[in-house]
Scaffold this motif. Sequence first.
Motif, PDB file in Angstrom:
ATOM      1  N   SER A   1       0.821  -1.201   0.000  1.00 21.83           N
ATOM      2  CA  SER A   1       0.000   0.000   0.000  1.00 21.83           C
ATOM      3  C   SER A   1       0.858   1.256   0.000  1.00 21.83           C
ATOM      4  O   SER A   1       0.516   2.245  -0.648  1.00 21.83           O
TER       5      SER A   1
ATOM      6  N   THR B   1       1.824   1.719  -3.611  1.00 20.07           N
ATOM      7  CA  THR B   1       0.816   1.768  -4.669  1.00 20.07           C
ATOM      8  C   THR B   1      -0.360   2.683  -4.350  1.00 20.07           C
ATOM      9  O   THR B   1      -0.456   3.782  -4.886  1.00 20.07           O
ATOM     10  N   ASN B   2      -1.253   2.256  -3.473  1.00 23.12           N
ATOM     11  CA  ASN B   2      -2.526   2.967  -3.289  1.00 23.12           C
ATOM     12  C   ASN B   2      -2.597   3.859  -2.049  1.00 23.12           C
ATOM     13  O   ASN B   2      -3.575   4.571  -1.859  1.00 23.12           O
TER      14      ASN B   2
ATOM     15  N   ARG C   1      -3.450   3.376   0.863  1.00 27.18           N
ATOM     16  CA  ARG C   1      -4.585   3.151   1.757  1.00 27.18           C
ATOM     17  C   ARG C   1      -4.148   3.126   3.221  1.00 27.18           C
ATOM     18  O   ARG C   1      -4.882   3.593   4.096  1.00 27.18           O
TER      19      ARG C   1
ATOM     20  N   TRP D   1      -6.830  -6.271   0.827  1.00 29.10           N
ATOM     21  CA  TRP D   1      -7.377  -4.985   0.391  1.00 29.10           C
ATOM     22  C   TRP D   1      -6.266  -3.928   0.316  1.00 29.10           C
ATOM     23  O   TRP D   1      -6.183  -3.182  -0.663  1.00 29.10           O
TER      24      TRP D   1
ATOM     25  N   GLY E   1      -4.319  -4.035  -2.717  1.00 27.76           N
ATOM     26  CA  GLY E   1      -5.010  -3.650  -3.950  1.00 27.76           C
ATOM     27  C   GLY E   1      -5.975  -4.679  -4.488  1.00 27.76           C
ATOM     28  O   GLY E   1      -6.462  -4.539  -5.608  1.00 27.76           O
TER      29      GLY E   1
ATOM     30  N   ASP F   1      -9.264  -5.478  -4.584  1.00 26.15           N
ATOM     31  CA  ASP F   1     -10.540  -4.859  -4.243  1.00 26.15           C
ATOM     32  C   ASP F   1     -11.700  -5.840  -4.162  1.00 26.15           C
ATOM     33  O   ASP F   1     -12.757  -5.497  -3.636  1.00 26.15           O
TER      34      ASP F   1
END
Length: 196
Positions: free
Chosen positions: A141, A144-145, A147, A182, A185, A187
């Motif tokens: 995370s 990448t995202n 979160r 999650w 990534g 989802d």
Amino acid sequence: MLPLERELRAERRRLVATLDRLPDDAFESGRTLCAGWSPRDVLGHLLAVDDFAASYLPHGPFLHAANREQVERARRLPRSRLMARARTWADRPSLSSRIGAVITLGDLAVHHQDIVRGLGLRRDLPATVPTFILREGALLSLRTNLRVLRYRVVPTDGHPELGIRLPRAREVLGTREALGMWLAGRDSVTDELVFT
């Protein structure tokens, strides 16, 4: 034995057992949570971890190119030969994988779940594996995202909270495994989580 080496070998053997049970069509072209990769492809990627210097260093920071090359190489092998390599990989991890087990174990556990969840299967997770999945998800995370920086991550099955701790931060609750997937990534696990 190095720290986590026993757990690394055990999870690799569990992955090999999962793959051994798959019919040929699922092994060759079954869905996983890794976009565009079959279980065979995920295995090809994982096998390359034991030869990190040859598999990844020539590609520099371009990990996707290295992964693509490893998957293509695995696709050229018959299943029997690829699985023979996998059994050796499980029983005799490289020194670099054993030294780096704190990282390689999480990656392995996430990818094992990519296969299991992608094919709609279930497996009983040993008590420590969800923690490795959660830690790997948090690391991914960050790359990448983000979160893990935008949410307070609250495991409901026994692990300290992760992520942002600002008073108004949104919380996401779930099992360590689902939260880790999650954060990494995946989802498709979102329905298993509670957002507040």
